[in-house]
Write a protein that holds these residues in place. Structure first.
Motif, PDB file in Angstrom:
ATOM      1  N   ARG A   1      55.202  13.921  47.289  1.00  0.00           N
ATOM      2  CA  ARG A   1      54.264  13.840  48.407  1.00  0.00           C
ATOM      3  C   ARG A   1      54.815  12.982  49.546  1.00  0.00           C
ATOM      4  N   PHE A   2      55.657  11.997  49.209  1.00  0.00           N
ATOM      5  CA  PHE A   2      56.218  11.148  50.258  1.00  0.00           C
ATOM      6  C   PHE A   2      57.099  11.977  51.189  1.00  0.00           C
ATOM      7  N   GLU A   3      57.885  12.878  50.629  1.00  0.00           N
ATOM      8  CA  GLU A   3      58.738  13.747  51.458  1.00  0.00           C
ATOM      9  C   GLU A   3      57.875  14.600  52.396  1.00  0.00           C
ATOM     10  N   ILE A   4      56.755  15.107  51.891  1.00  0.00           N
ATOM     11  CA  ILE A   4      55.828  15.883  52.723  1.00  0.00           C
ATOM     12  C   ILE A   4      55.281  15.002  53.841  1.00  0.00           C
TER      13      ILE A   4
ATOM     14  N   TYR B   1      48.030  12.335  61.956  1.00  0.00           N
ATOM     15  CA  TYR B   1      46.834  12.288  61.118  1.00  0.00           C
ATOM     16  C   TYR B   1      47.099  12.892  59.742  1.00  0.00           C
ATOM     17  N   LYS B   2      47.800  14.013  59.712  1.00  0.00           N
ATOM     18  CA  LYS B   2      48.119  14.649  58.428  1.00  0.00           C
ATOM     19  C   LYS B   2      49.045  13.758  57.598  1.00  0.00           C
ATOM     20  N   SER B   3      50.021  13.120  58.252  1.00  0.00           N
ATOM     21  CA  SER B   3      50.919  12.233  57.500  1.00  0.00           C
ATOM     22  C   SER B   3      50.131  11.057  56.941  1.00  0.00           C
ATOM     23  N   HIS B   4      49.205  10.538  57.729  1.00  0.00           N
ATOM     24  CA  HIS B   4      48.354   9.444  57.259  1.00  0.00           C
ATOM     25  C   HIS B   4      47.623   9.842  55.982  1.00  0.00           C
ATOM     26  N   ASP B   5      47.055  11.043  55.963  1.00  0.00           N
ATOM     27  CA  ASP B   5      46.310  11.497  54.788  1.00  0.00           C
ATOM     28  C   ASP B   5      47.189  11.549  53.544  1.00  0.00           C
ATOM     29  N   VAL B   6      48.412  12.039  53.699  1.00  0.00           N
ATOM     30  CA  VAL B   6      49.336  12.127  52.560  1.00  0.00           C
ATOM     31  C   VAL B   6      49.741  10.728  52.099  1.00  0.00           C
ATOM     32  N   PHE B   7      50.127   9.873  53.042  1.00  0.00           N
ATOM     33  CA  PHE B   7      50.554   8.523  52.682  1.00  0.00           C
ATOM     34  C   PHE B   7      49.408   7.713  52.071  1.00  0.00           C
ATOM     35  N   GLU B   8      48.205   7.933  52.565  1.00  0.00           N
ATOM     36  CA  GLU B   8      47.065   7.189  52.031  1.00  0.00           C
ATOM     37  C   GLU B   8      46.816   7.546  50.563  1.00  0.00           C
ATOM     38  N   GLU B   9      46.993   8.799  50.229  1.00  0.00           N
ATOM     39  CA  GLU B   9      46.833   9.233  48.838  1.00  0.00           C
ATOM     40  C   GLU B   9      47.819   8.481  47.929  1.00  0.00           C
ATOM     41  N   ILE B  10      49.057   8.365  48.384  1.00  0.00           N
ATOM     42  CA  ILE B  10      50.082   7.636  47.612  1.00  0.00           C
ATOM     43  C   ILE B  10      49.751   6.141  47.601  1.00  0.00           C
TER      44      ILE B  10
ATOM     45  N   CYS C   1      60.078   5.417  75.591  1.00  0.00           N
ATOM     46  CA  CYS C   1      60.338   4.936  74.228  1.00  0.00           C
ATOM     47  C   CYS C   1      60.465   6.125  73.285  1.00  0.00           C
ATOM     48  N   SER C   2      61.295   5.964  72.294  1.00  0.00           N
ATOM     49  CA  SER C   2      61.358   7.010  71.273  1.00  0.00           C
ATOM     50  C   SER C   2      60.127   6.915  70.377  1.00  0.00           C
ATOM     51  N   LEU C   3      59.814   8.036  69.741  1.00  0.00           N
ATOM     52  CA  LEU C   3      58.700   8.065  68.791  1.00  0.00           C
ATOM     53  C   LEU C   3      59.145   7.442  67.473  1.00  0.00           C
ATOM     54  N   PRO C   4      58.218   6.850  66.736  1.00  0.00           N
ATOM     55  CA  PRO C   4      58.580   6.317  65.417  1.00  0.00           C
ATOM     56  C   PRO C   4      59.046   7.435  64.491  1.00  0.00           C
ATOM     57  N   LEU C   5      60.080   7.133  63.717  1.00  0.00           N
ATOM     58  CA  LEU C   5      60.614   8.078  62.737  1.00  0.00           C
ATOM     59  C   LEU C   5      60.856   7.350  61.431  1.00  0.00           C
ATOM     60  N   LEU C   6      60.737   8.095  60.354  1.00  0.00           N
ATOM     61  CA  LEU C   6      61.091   7.587  59.030  1.00  0.00           C
ATOM     62  C   LEU C   6      62.367   8.290  58.591  1.00  0.00           C
ATOM     63  N   SER C   7      63.345   7.507  58.178  1.00  0.00           N
ATOM     64  CA  SER C   7      64.576   8.109  57.683  1.00  0.00           C
ATOM     65  C   SER C   7      65.142   7.239  56.560  1.00  0.00           C
ATOM     66  N   PHE C   8      65.994   7.856  55.790  1.00  0.00           N
ATOM     67  CA  PHE C   8      66.668   7.124  54.721  1.00  0.00           C
ATOM     68  C   PHE C   8      67.937   6.483  55.262  1.00  0.00           C
ATOM     69  N   LEU C   9      68.339   5.400  54.638  1.00  0.00           N
ATOM     70  CA  LEU C   9      69.569   4.697  55.040  1.00  0.00           C
ATOM     71  C   LEU C   9      70.787   5.542  54.706  1.00  0.00           C
TER      72      LEU C   9
END
Length: 126
Positions: free
Chosen positions: A16-19, A30-39, A118-126
């Protein structure tokens, strides 16, 4: 056991984190918030605080979409407080990059500069 020893149990290994990450990075806050909140409800310890910081960034973005500058400013500040407490390399995520982006966006909001620069926030792996 330290946080780093529990790498296999991290929320980032949850499908679910990848989603949520894909939704976050495509601006579907908003959709990402819903997924992250579940986790988040299933997560404890320092990981919970990190995930809450990510959630707060997503909600700040929702506030911006709704022209709620005050709400976005508050949530960016709270998110930064949580993100800076986290050992930045422990999760395998580029939390430092997210922190710098959100910090710059918060600074822009506080001085009234246009966030288009400004750039938008992004999540990425190192």
């Amino acid at each position: 056991m330290t946080f780093i020893d529990k790498q296999d149990d991290l929320f980032i290994n949850d499908y679910r984190f990848e989603i949520g990450m894909k939704l976050f990075n495509s601006g579907q806050w908003y959709k990402s918030h819903d997924v992250f909140e579940e986790i988040w409800h299933e997560t404890g310890g320092p990981e919970r605080q990190l995930l809450q910081g990510i959630l707060q960034v997503a909600v700040a973005q929702v506030h911006l979409e709704n022209s709620n500058i005050n709400g976005a400013t508050i949530l960016y500040g709270e998110a930064l407080g949580r993100l800076k407490k986290f050992q930045l390399s422990d999760s395998g995520l580029d939390i430092e990059g997210l922190y710098k982006c959100v910090s710059r966006r918060l600074e822009f909001l506080q001085i009234g500069k246009d966030l288009a620069d400004c750039s938008l926030p992004l999540l990425s792996f190192l």
